[in-house]
Design a protein around this motif. Structure first.
Motif, PDB file in Angstrom:
ATOM      1  N   PHE A 217     110.807 115.770  77.846  1.00 45.88           N
ATOM      2  CA  PHE A 217     111.996 115.195  78.100  1.00 45.88           C
ATOM      3  C   PHE A 217     112.533 114.470  77.494  1.00 45.88           C
ATOM      4  N   SER A 218     111.430 113.164  77.501  1.00 44.56           N
ATOM      5  CA  SER A 218     112.067 112.312  77.036  1.00 44.56           C
ATOM      6  C   SER A 218     111.910 112.113  75.497  1.00 44.56           C
ATOM      7  N   ARG A 219     112.239 113.031  74.873  1.00 42.45           N
ATOM      8  CA  ARG A 219     112.293 114.006  73.447  1.00 42.45           C
ATOM      9  C   ARG A 219     114.259 114.338  72.885  1.00 42.45           C
ATOM     10  N   PRO A 220     114.524 113.834  72.852  1.00 49.69           N
ATOM     11  CA  PRO A 220     116.517 113.891  72.566  1.00 49.69           C
ATOM     12  C   PRO A 220     116.350 115.624  71.730  1.00 49.69           C
ATOM     13  N   ARG A 221     114.755 115.717  70.771  1.00 46.84           N
ATOM     14  CA  ARG A 221     115.082 117.181  69.472  1.00 46.84           C
ATOM     15  C   ARG A 221     114.513 118.266  70.979  1.00 46.84           C
ATOM     16  N   PHE A 222     113.875 118.159  71.561  1.00 46.63           N
ATOM     17  CA  PHE A 222     113.309 119.117  72.592  1.00 46.63           C
ATOM     18  C   PHE A 222     113.966 119.783  73.340  1.00 46.63           C
ATOM     19  N   ALA A 335     115.346 128.155  67.410  1.00 43.85           N
ATOM     20  CA  ALA A 335     114.882 126.929  68.100  1.00 43.85           C
ATOM     21  C   ALA A 335     113.919 127.079  69.177  1.00 43.85           C
ATOM     22  N   GLN A 336     113.334 127.846  69.336  1.00 46.01           N
ATOM     23  CA  GLN A 336     111.908 127.894  70.358  1.00 46.01           C
ATOM     24  C   GLN A 336     110.715 127.286  68.936  1.00 46.01           C
ATOM     25  N   VAL A 337     110.595 127.417  67.938  1.00 48.50           N
ATOM     26  CA  VAL A 337     110.059 127.044  66.901  1.00 48.50           C
ATOM     27  C   VAL A 337     110.027 125.559  67.191  1.00 48.50           C
ATOM     28  N   GLY A 338     111.175 124.994  66.897  1.00 52.78           N
ATOM     29  CA  GLY A 338     111.797 123.789  66.735  1.00 52.78           C
ATOM     30  C   GLY A 338     110.990 122.786  68.352  1.00 52.78           C
ATOM     31  N   ALA A 339     111.076 123.677  69.609  1.00 53.94           N
ATOM     32  CA  ALA A 339     110.855 122.863  70.502  1.00 53.94           C
ATOM     33  C   ALA A 339     109.306 123.299  70.607  1.00 53.94           C
ATOM     34  N   LEU A 340     108.488 123.673  70.307  1.00 54.76           N
ATOM     35  CA  LEU A 340     107.320 123.978  70.230  1.00 54.76           C
ATOM     36  C   LEU A 340     106.340 122.775  69.283  1.00 54.76           C
ATOM     37  N   ARG A 341     106.967 122.484  68.275  1.00 55.87           N
ATOM     38  CA  ARG A 341     107.142 121.367  67.301  1.00 55.87           C
ATOM     39  C   ARG A 341     106.775 120.214  68.061  1.00 55.87           C
ATOM     40  N   VAL A 342     107.692 120.052  68.440  1.00 56.96           N
ATOM     41  CA  VAL A 342     107.671 118.286  69.084  1.00 56.96           C
ATOM     42  C   VAL A 342     106.554 117.682  69.563  1.00 56.96           C
ATOM     43  N   LEU A 343     105.950 118.359  70.971  1.00 56.18           N
ATOM     44  CA  LEU A 343     104.628 117.623  70.575  1.00 56.18           C
ATOM     45  C   LEU A 343     103.655 118.682  70.791  1.00 56.18           C
ATOM     46  N   PRO A 344     102.728 119.330  69.882  1.00 58.72           N
ATOM     47  CA  PRO A 344     101.538 120.686  69.691  1.00 58.72           C
ATOM     48  C   PRO A 344     100.762 120.166  70.850  1.00 58.72           C
ATOM     49  N   ARG A 345     100.912 119.294  71.359  1.00 63.66           N
ATOM     50  CA  ARG A 345      99.061 119.681  72.237  1.00 63.66           C
ATOM     51  C   ARG A 345      99.927 119.401  73.790  1.00 63.66           C
TER      52      ARG A 345
END
Length: 415
Positions: A217-222, A335-345
């Motif tokens: 949640f600290s990542r605006p893109r996510f 949008a789902q893929v974008g959210a998954l890419r923000v922090l892959p781990r």
């Protein structure tokens, strides 16, 4: 020398034959818990001699529990691996279906439904993150679009199929069918699906769930991606909730006519997903998310203008609904893929949060419309317009952030 943890880590490999079909079947667990139950509700009321409100509890408790456990499943899969968490969820779903099938009282039925929901929450969340692990991020939009199309088939056929089972074998047959389906899906998952969590994403000391949430949640893109999926789902559910009341009470149309017009919704969603598949890897995910958001706003603006102008017909209800569903099909996989890419781990946690926002905001906007409902179309205008504008605000944010990063020389590959 590799650490003991790393030596036990799974090795990334190519998905075997039937892998995508097994993932698609896992996505159907949700509709088996939710939509297959719809035709059972009147039968439950008669069988146990209870009120409609109490019957509603047996339905709403499933949605509430599923929304909450999606957060837990994603985080657990990041810590303990995808396969054991998935198989546990499928076992809980099958056991809950069996308890519901033999329920001798309402309290037993509610307990079975809760257990069923605890398991069903694993479906969409883990199917997405396993797909991300196995297929990588380059082709993930296409894979998730296929999974979403499979998921969409559940709500289309489940109510009809459930009704046929009830007429032929009684209401308990619906739950026995869920037992058989859960066992079959669990067997396919056990045989076909291997552990997919990448070796380089295993942490020696897994961080806590709240810390993982804070990191995402600290990542605006996510935040923008998950809010876009949530608000677009809210807009859709507001319209889906309003449609039967406007058709029956305001326009005086039959339930059969409503059922036929309702097909506009899933058909629009399927077509939007097909377009997303065709444009995958050709158009950036930020552009697709924005395009879907703009389509939804345009559809709601057209519908609101017609209603405020005194025009309301079934097509004024369902054609904009078709376009909103189409917009969801375009934007949602991206949008789902974008959210998954923000922090892959933390892809499992990210998937769980995404599903939670879809279900929570969908339920919230549905309830807001119900609270405002006064027998006129005006509450639909208010609720859908608010949802569409919030969808657009969230949908334009990732593209703005990407262009800002590009200007600073820190932009990432949007595909």
């Amino acid at each position: 020398m590799p650490s003991p943890q790393a030596s036990r880590a799974p090795i990334r490999r190519r998905p075997r034959q039937g892998f995508i079909a097994a993932l698609a079947s896992i996505s159907l667990i949700g509709p088996l818990a939710v939509h297959l139950f719809l035709p059972v509700m009147p039968e439950i009321k008669k069988a146990f001699g209870i009120s409609a409100a109490l019957v509603g509890v047996t339905f709403s408790v499933t949605l509430a529990v599923m929304a909450c456990v999606t957060l837990i499943y994603g985080s657990l899969s990041d810590r303990y691996g995808r396969r054991p968490v998935l198989l546990t969820g499928l076992f809980l779903f099958t056991a809950g279906s069996a308890v519901s099938a033999i329920a001798w009282s309402v309290s037993t039925l509610v307990a079975g439904r809760i257990l069923q929901a605890l398991g069903a929450g694993c479906g969409v969340t883990l199917a997405r993150v396993i797909a991300r692990d196995a297929y990588g991020t380059d082709g993930l939009v296409k894979v998730i679009a296929y999974l979403t199309m499979a998921y969409t088939l559940g709500p289309m056929v489940s109510p009809l199929f459930g009704g046929v089972l009830i007429d032929a074998f009684g209401w308990r047959s619906v739950f026995w069918f869920a037992v058989l389906s859960g066992a079959a899906i669990a067997t396919a998952a056990y045989v076909v699906l291997y552990e997919t969590r990448p070796e380089d994403e295993i942490e020696p000391r897994p961080s806590g769930m709240l810390r993982n949430f804070a990191a995402l949640f600290s990542r605006p893109r996510f935040v923008a991606f998950v809010l876009q999926t949530g608000f677009s789902s809210g807009t859709f559910f507001a319209m889906a909730t309003a449609a039967p009341f406007l058709m029956k009470d305001y326009l005086g149309r039959s339930a059969t006519e409503f059922g036929l017009y309702f097909l506009f919704f899933p058909i629009g969603y399927l077509l939007g997903n097909l377009l997303s598949v065709r444009l995958s890897q050709r158009v950036s995910i930020e552009t697709m998310v924005l395009a879907g958001s703009l389509t939804a706003v345009t559809a709601v603006a057209f519908q609101s203008a017609m209603i405020l102008g005194g025009i309301l017909t079934p097509l004024i209800i369902f054609f904009p609904g078709f376009m909103i569903s189409f917009a969801q099909g375009m934007a949602l996989p991206n949008a789902q893929v974008g959210a998954l890419r923000v922090l892959p781990r933390l892809s499992g946690t990210a998937a769980g949060i995404g599903v939670f926002f879809q279900m929570f905001l969908g339920a919230a906007f549905s309830q807001i419309f119900s609270m405002l409902a006064d027998g006129t179309p005006l509450p639909l205008v208010i609720t859908a317009s608010a949802g569409a504008l919030l969808t657009l605000l969230a949908g334009m944010t990732p593209l703005i952030l990407r262009r800002r990063d590009d200007q600073r020389g820190t932009g990432r590959d949007a595909r």
